[in-house]
Design an enzyme around this catalytic site. Structure first.
Site, PDB file in Angstrom:
ATOM      1  N   THR A  43       0.828  -1.208   0.000  1.00  0.00           N
ATOM      2  CA  THR A  43       0.000   0.000   0.000  1.00  0.00           C
ATOM      3  C   THR A  43       0.864   1.262   0.000  1.00  0.00           C
ATOM      4  O   THR A  43       0.581   2.233  -0.706  1.00  0.00           O
ATOM      5  CB  THR A  43      -0.898   0.012   1.263  1.00  0.00           C
ATOM      6  OG1 THR A  43      -1.659  -1.182   1.270  1.00  0.00           O
ATOM      7  CG2 THR A  43      -1.813   1.214   1.295  1.00  0.00           C
ATOM      8  N   HIS A  46       2.238   1.924  -3.378  1.00  0.00           N
ATOM      9  CA  HIS A  46       1.223   2.549  -4.249  1.00  0.00           C
ATOM     10  C   HIS A  46       1.111   4.044  -3.953  1.00  0.00           C
ATOM     11  O   HIS A  46       1.002   4.864  -4.858  1.00  0.00           O
ATOM     12  CB  HIS A  46      -0.158   1.916  -4.032  1.00  0.00           C
ATOM     13  CG  HIS A  46      -0.223   0.472  -4.402  1.00  0.00           C
ATOM     14  ND1 HIS A  46       0.569  -0.074  -5.383  1.00  0.00           N
ATOM     15  CD2 HIS A  46      -0.996  -0.542  -3.929  1.00  0.00           C
ATOM     16  CE1 HIS A  46       0.290  -1.357  -5.488  1.00  0.00           C
ATOM     17  NE2 HIS A  46      -0.649  -1.673  -4.616  1.00  0.00           N
TER      18      HIS A  46
END
Ligand SMILES: [Zn+2]
Ligand SMILES: [Zn+2]
Length: 358
Positions: A43, A46
């Site tokens: 995450t 990203h």
């Protein structure tokens, strides 16, 4: 107000800034934690890269990101009762309202009004961070902070293996783990510990670091999907007396791996899907699930807090703890976070731990 160092996503574009910000102020039910180790999650990559997902998902900019952490409690709010100053803690990163339908029916991990640390509110790539007392998971004070910080993704791995109470036992079962990222690797170690029979790991590419780690975690056979191509499923079915695997854990989010998970499944078997698929994908439901009488679990987060107790139980065993520590391939200062992102993006690393050095 006092200042601290933090990694701040300050613009809606790739990268982030290491800068000074105000030290967080805690609310009555919150605790303030001094960070001792953090680790980089997919995450976070990203968010750093500012991919499509991040562009859509990130509402609050600027934000301090990062959510996998271990640290020491340095201040507690006036209504905090179970956590004390000096406690070593990690964070359950799903912050829930405790009042919605899901929360009231024992499914807090899918709370309708959930906020995620480092995504919806300031996270842990900083000297200090705040969280509700309820989210503070007390660690064994002897536990290496680097290992304590990866309990959150280890919890994802454990939930994928054991999605609920009374799920079928994995002991003696043949299991495939599709995807050899950090959570896939950790799942292999968990399966080995819980007595799985044969463990198959499949990697998308030919990543030597991760394929070697899959062996080290206890996989009996590590296959490269690129190298095996069409033969991949048959190889695994042949290696299970023609039956296929009892359990398939999809950890990659690659549509072809999702299909293979169902193809290699024995009728009546179980699939857990953790990998996030980029786009909608096609799957022959008749063959994949219906005629196979497959049980399918979607996996998100950790069961609160059953999964954490399972993680604690596993880490209490020195041999398991030592094995898992091999997933941490790099320890670097927080100020070099960009280097950590490069190591992950170039697939030279499994888990990168960031130490609070500024
Ligand atoms: Zn994470
Ligand atoms: Zn809720």
């Amino acid at each position: 107000m006092e200042e601290m160092n933090a990694v701040v996503k300050s613009k809606r574009q790739a990268g982030a800034q290491v800068t000074k910000v105000n030290t967080p102020r805690i609310k009555e039910h919150e605790v303030l934690v001094e960070v001792e180790a953090t680790s980089i999650c997919g995450t976070d990559v990203h968010i750093w890269d500012w991919n499509e997902w991040a562009q859509k998902r990130m509402k609050r900019i600027p934000i301090i990101f990062g959510h996998e952490v271990a640290g020491k409690v340095v201040e507690i709010g006036k209504y905090v009762t179970n956590v004390q100053i000096g406690d070593k803690v990690s964070a359950e990163t799903h912050i829930v309202d405790n009042t919605c339908y899901q929360c009231k029916t024992d499914r807090k991990h899918v709370c309708k009004n959930m906020e995620i640390l480092g995504v919806d509110r300031d996270g842990v790539f900083a000297e200090q961070f705040a969280m509700p007392e309820e989210n503070a998971w007390k660690n064994d004070p002897q536990l290496d902070p680097a290992i304590a910080s990866i309990q959150e993704p280890l919890g994802n791995a454990v939930q994928t293996v054991l999605p609920k109470e009374h799920v079928e036992d994995v002991a003696g079962k043949n299991v495939a783990v599709l995807g050899t990222g950090p959570i896939g690797l950790m799942a292999i170690a968990v399966l080995r510990e819980l007595g799985a029979a044969k463990i198959f790991a499949t990697a998308g590419g030919l990543n030597k670091v991760r394929m070697d780690l899959a062996k080290k975690m206890g996989a009996d056979m590590v296959l490269s999907a690129r190298e095996e191509g069409e033969r991949l499923v048959k190889t695994i079915i042949d290696a299970t007396d023609g039956n296929g695997v009892d359990v398939a854990l999809e950890m990659s989010g690659d549509p072809s791996a999702v299909r293979q998970a169902f193809e290699m499944l024995t009728p009546g078997g179980r699939v857990s899907l953790l990998g996030i698929v980029d786009k909608p994908m096609e799957l022959d439901l008749n063959m994949a699930m219906i005629f196979k009488s497959a049980t399918v679990f979607g996996i998100t987060g950790r069961r609160m807090f059953e999964t954490w107790y399972q993680v604690r139980g596993l880490l209490a065993k020195p041999s398991f703890k030592e094995k898992i520590s091999a997933v941490v391939t790099h320890r670097i200062p927080l100020r070099d976070i960009g280097k950590g992102m490069d190591l992950i993006n170039s697939k030279q690393a499994a888990k990168v731990v960031l130490e609070p050095k500024w």
